[in-house]
Design a protein around this motif. Sequence first.
Motif, PDB file in Angstrom:
ATOM      1  N   LEU A  99       7.766 -10.466 -29.347  1.00 58.37           N
ATOM      2  CA  LEU A  99       7.580 -10.536 -30.800  1.00 58.37           C
ATOM      3  C   LEU A  99       8.775  -9.956 -31.549  1.00 58.37           C
ATOM      4  O   LEU A  99       9.208 -10.513 -32.564  1.00 58.37           O
ATOM      5  CB  LEU A  99       6.290  -9.813 -31.204  1.00 58.37           C
ATOM      6  N   VAL A 100       9.324  -8.859 -31.044  1.00 63.39           N
ATOM      7  CA  VAL A 100      10.495  -8.242 -31.680  1.00 63.39           C
ATOM      8  C   VAL A 100      11.697  -9.181 -31.567  1.00 63.39           C
ATOM      9  O   VAL A 100      12.387  -9.442 -32.551  1.00 63.39           O
ATOM     10  CB  VAL A 100      10.804  -6.863 -31.054  1.00 63.39           C
ATOM     11  N   GLU A 101      11.937  -9.705 -30.365  1.00 64.22           N
ATOM     12  CA  GLU A 101      13.096 -10.573 -30.136  1.00 64.22           C
ATOM     13  C   GLU A 101      13.052 -11.831 -30.983  1.00 64.22           C
ATOM     14  O   GLU A 101      14.097 -12.363 -31.366  1.00 64.22           O
ATOM     15  CB  GLU A 101      13.179 -10.947 -28.656  1.00 64.22           C
ATOM     16  N   ASN A 102      11.862 -12.321 -31.290  1.00 65.83           N
ATOM     17  CA  ASN A 102      11.733 -13.542 -32.080  1.00 65.83           C
ATOM     18  C   ASN A 102      11.511 -13.276 -33.566  1.00 65.83           C
ATOM     19  O   ASN A 102      11.218 -14.196 -34.319  1.00 65.83           O
ATOM     20  CB  ASN A 102      10.594 -14.401 -31.527  1.00 65.83           C
ATOM     21  N   GLY A 103      11.653 -12.026 -33.961  1.00 60.05           N
ATOM     22  CA  GLY A 103      11.543 -11.687 -35.370  1.00 60.05           C
ATOM     23  C   GLY A 103      10.144 -11.810 -35.947  1.00 60.05           C
ATOM     24  O   GLY A 103       9.969 -11.889 -37.159  1.00 60.05           O
ATOM     25  N   LYS A 104       9.132 -11.808 -35.088  1.00 60.81           N
ATOM     26  CA  LYS A 104       7.757 -11.954 -35.565  1.00 60.81           C
ATOM     27  C   LYS A 104       7.055 -10.613 -35.734  1.00 60.81           C
ATOM     28  O   LYS A 104       5.942 -10.549 -36.228  1.00 60.81           O
ATOM     29  CB  LYS A 104       6.968 -12.839 -34.617  1.00 60.81           C
ATOM     30  N   LEU A 105       7.715  -9.548 -35.336  1.00 58.60           N
ATOM     31  CA  LEU A 105       7.165  -8.202 -35.495  1.00 58.60           C
ATOM     32  C   LEU A 105       8.124  -7.434 -36.384  1.00 58.60           C
ATOM     33  O   LEU A 105       9.290  -7.245 -36.045  1.00 58.60           O
ATOM     34  CB  LEU A 105       7.022  -7.501 -34.140  1.00 58.60           C
ATOM     35  N   THR A 106       7.624  -7.029 -37.541  1.00 63.70           N
ATOM     36  CA  THR A 106       8.470  -6.344 -38.509  1.00 63.70           C
ATOM     37  C   THR A 106       8.289  -4.838 -38.415  1.00 63.70           C
ATOM     38  O   THR A 106       7.314  -4.355 -37.823  1.00 63.70           O
ATOM     39  CB  THR A 106       8.116  -6.790 -39.935  1.00 63.70           C
ATOM     40  N   LEU A 107       9.191  -4.126 -39.032  1.00 63.15           N
ATOM     41  CA  LEU A 107       9.079  -2.677 -39.110  1.00 63.15           C
ATOM     42  C   LEU A 107       7.782  -2.294 -39.825  1.00 63.15           C
ATOM     43  O   LEU A 107       7.107  -1.347 -39.431  1.00 63.15           O
ATOM     44  CB  LEU A 107      10.303  -2.088 -39.827  1.00 63.15           C
ATOM     45  N   GLU A 108       7.422  -3.058 -40.828  1.00 64.78           N
ATOM     46  CA  GLU A 108       6.158  -2.816 -41.543  1.00 64.78           C
ATOM     47  C   GLU A 108       4.956  -2.957 -40.603  1.00 64.78           C
ATOM     48  O   GLU A 108       4.019  -2.167 -40.662  1.00 64.78           O
ATOM     49  CB  GLU A 108       6.033  -3.795 -42.714  1.00 64.78           C
ATOM     50  N   ASP A 109       4.986  -3.956 -39.714  1.00 63.66           N
ATOM     51  CA  ASP A 109       3.913  -4.130 -38.723  1.00 63.66           C
ATOM     52  C   ASP A 109       3.813  -2.898 -37.828  1.00 63.66           C
ATOM     53  O   ASP A 109       2.723  -2.423 -37.526  1.00 63.66           O
ATOM     54  CB  ASP A 109       4.164  -5.367 -37.842  1.00 63.66           C
ATOM     55  N   VAL A 110       4.964  -2.395 -37.386  1.00 63.18           N
ATOM     56  CA  VAL A 110       4.993  -1.231 -36.500  1.00 63.18           C
ATOM     57  C   VAL A 110       4.449  -0.003 -37.230  1.00 63.18           C
ATOM     58  O   VAL A 110       3.656   0.763 -36.675  1.00 63.18           O
ATOM     59  CB  VAL A 110       6.426  -0.983 -35.964  1.00 63.18           C
TER      60      VAL A 110
ATOM     61  N   GLU B 249       2.346   0.063 -39.716  1.00 65.68           N
ATOM     62  CA  GLU B 249       0.899  -0.107 -39.884  1.00 65.68           C
ATOM     63  C   GLU B 249       0.172   0.193 -38.570  1.00 65.68           C
ATOM     64  O   GLU B 249      -0.878   0.831 -38.558  1.00 65.68           O
ATOM     65  CB  GLU B 249       0.575  -1.527 -40.356  1.00 65.68           C
ATOM     66  N   ALA B 250       0.743  -0.246 -37.448  1.00 71.26           N
ATOM     67  CA  ALA B 250       0.138   0.031 -36.143  1.00 71.26           C
ATOM     68  C   ALA B 250       0.141   1.532 -35.864  1.00 71.26           C
ATOM     69  O   ALA B 250      -0.852   2.071 -35.347  1.00 71.26           O
ATOM     70  CB  ALA B 250       0.889  -0.724 -35.045  1.00 71.26           C
ATOM     71  N   GLU B 251       1.227   2.216 -36.192  1.00 74.65           N
ATOM     72  CA  GLU B 251       1.277   3.670 -35.992  1.00 74.65           C
ATOM     73  C   GLU B 251       0.229   4.374 -36.847  1.00 74.65           C
ATOM     74  O   GLU B 251      -0.414   5.324 -36.397  1.00 74.65           O
ATOM     75  CB  GLU B 251       2.677   4.213 -36.306  1.00 74.65           C
ATOM     76  N   LYS B 252       0.039   3.904 -38.054  1.00 72.98           N
ATOM     77  CA  LYS B 252      -0.982   4.472 -38.941  1.00 72.98           C
ATOM     78  C   LYS B 252      -2.372   4.302 -38.323  1.00 72.98           C
ATOM     79  O   LYS B 252      -3.175   5.232 -38.285  1.00 72.98           O
ATOM     80  CB  LYS B 252      -0.910   3.787 -40.307  1.00 72.98           C
ATOM     81  N   LEU B 253      -2.642   3.121 -37.801  1.00 75.86           N
ATOM     82  CA  LEU B 253      -3.939   2.872 -37.152  1.00 75.86           C
ATOM     83  C   LEU B 253      -4.123   3.750 -35.917  1.00 75.86           C
ATOM     84  O   LEU B 253      -5.219   4.257 -35.665  1.00 75.86           O
ATOM     85  CB  LEU B 253      -4.078   1.393 -36.782  1.00 75.86           C
ATOM     86  N   LEU B 254      -3.054   3.932 -35.147  1.00 71.64           N
ATOM     87  CA  LEU B 254      -3.120   4.789 -33.963  1.00 71.64           C
ATOM     88  C   LEU B 254      -3.441   6.236 -34.344  1.00 71.64           C
ATOM     89  O   LEU B 254      -4.233   6.905 -33.685  1.00 71.64           O
ATOM     90  CB  LEU B 254      -1.806   4.733 -33.183  1.00 71.64           C
ATOM     91  N   ARG B 255      -2.811   6.712 -35.406  1.00 68.38           N
ATOM     92  CA  ARG B 255      -3.098   8.082 -35.867  1.00 68.38           C
ATOM     93  C   ARG B 255      -4.558   8.222 -36.295  1.00 68.38           C
ATOM     94  O   ARG B 255      -5.213   9.213 -35.976  1.00 68.38           O
ATOM     95  CB  ARG B 255      -2.167   8.461 -37.014  1.00 68.38           C
ATOM     96  N   GLU B 256      -5.059   7.231 -37.040  1.00 67.05           N
ATOM     97  CA  GLU B 256      -6.461   7.270 -37.480  1.00 67.05           C
ATOM     98  C   GLU B 256      -7.405   7.257 -36.281  1.00 67.05           C
ATOM     99  O   GLU B 256      -8.390   7.993 -36.251  1.00 67.05           O
ATOM    100  CB  GLU B 256      -6.762   6.085 -38.400  1.00 67.05           C
ATOM    101  N   LEU B 257      -7.101   6.435 -35.297  1.00 74.24           N
ATOM    102  CA  LEU B 257      -7.922   6.356 -34.095  1.00 74.24           C
ATOM    103  C   LEU B 257      -7.915   7.688 -33.345  1.00 74.24           C
ATOM    104  O   LEU B 257      -8.955   8.157 -32.889  1.00 74.24           O
ATOM    105  CB  LEU B 257      -7.422   5.230 -33.182  1.00 74.24           C
ATOM    106  N   ALA B 258      -6.751   8.296 -33.214  1.00 72.96           N
ATOM    107  CA  ALA B 258      -6.641   9.592 -32.533  1.00 72.96           C
ATOM    108  C   ALA B 258      -7.466  10.650 -33.263  1.00 72.96           C
ATOM    109  O   ALA B 258      -8.138  11.466 -32.630  1.00 72.96           O
ATOM    110  CB  ALA B 258      -5.180  10.021 -32.433  1.00 72.96           C
ATOM    111  N   ARG B 259      -7.434  10.635 -34.592  1.00 70.77           N
ATOM    112  CA  ARG B 259      -8.222  11.596 -35.376  1.00 70.77           C
ATOM    113  C   ARG B 259      -9.718  11.391 -35.163  1.00 70.77           C
ATOM    114  O   ARG B 259     -10.469  12.340 -35.000  1.00 70.77           O
ATOM    115  CB  ARG B 259      -7.908  11.446 -36.864  1.00 70.77           C
TER     116      ARG B 259
ATOM    117  N   SER C 207       5.808   3.024 -30.312  1.00 74.91           N
ATOM    118  CA  SER C 207       6.803   2.683 -29.283  1.00 74.91           C
ATOM    119  C   SER C 207       6.463   3.334 -27.941  1.00 74.91           C
ATOM    120  O   SER C 207       6.688   2.741 -26.894  1.00 74.91           O
ATOM    121  CB  SER C 207       8.213   3.070 -29.734  1.00 74.91           C
ATOM    122  N   THR C 208       5.873   4.521 -27.965  1.00 77.28           N
ATOM    123  CA  THR C 208       5.463   5.184 -26.727  1.00 77.28           C
ATOM    124  C   THR C 208       4.379   4.374 -26.031  1.00 77.28           C
ATOM    125  O   THR C 208       4.416   4.153 -24.827  1.00 77.28           O
ATOM    126  CB  THR C 208       4.938   6.608 -27.001  1.00 77.28           C
ATOM    127  N   LEU C 209       3.415   3.898 -26.807  1.00 77.11           N
ATOM    128  CA  LEU C 209       2.316   3.147 -26.224  1.00 77.11           C
ATOM    129  C   LEU C 209       2.768   1.793 -25.701  1.00 77.11           C
ATOM    130  O   LEU C 209       2.153   1.229 -24.808  1.00 77.11           O
ATOM    131  CB  LEU C 209       1.210   2.946 -27.255  1.00 77.11           C
TER     132      LEU C 209
END
Length: 140
Positions: A100-111, A113-123, A135-137
């Motif tokens: 997805l990154v190589e084909n430009g289909k995953l944006t920094l904004e997507d990443v 948002e995913a990090e935000k969701l991961l933090r909420e899930l961890a909480r 990126s770790t996951l």
Amino acid sequence: MAHLRLSKHELRLMEILWTHGPLSVRQVQAHFPPAKHPAYTTVQTMIVRLEAKKALRRTGTIGKAHVFEAAISRSTAQRRLVDDFLGLFGGRMQPLMAHLVENGKLTLEDVQEAEKLLRELARKKGGRERSPSFSTLCGN
């Protein structure tokens, strides 16, 4: 409905019902784009199969025509598709993310948002001091 599998055509039909609500076979057929307009009997067969899979249910009639609605949500169907797809990669996200990154289909904004969701899930799970980064996951 342990693990429902829907074909590409069945998903297109389900998308019509998720978008427009309960419809008859003829109404479902009318919502397909003209270039991909299936025959009435094709739509009817798909509806019978989806009803057997418990993805649809009859909700009433319009005259002599049965009316059907989605029995599963769009998000449930999407989660199952993603789980099946990730199974092709042994459950690993990294190959998919790299593609997805190589084909430009995953944006920094997507990443972000995913990090935000991961933090909420961890909480919600009782959380750690610091939740893992996206990126770790993904194995980076």
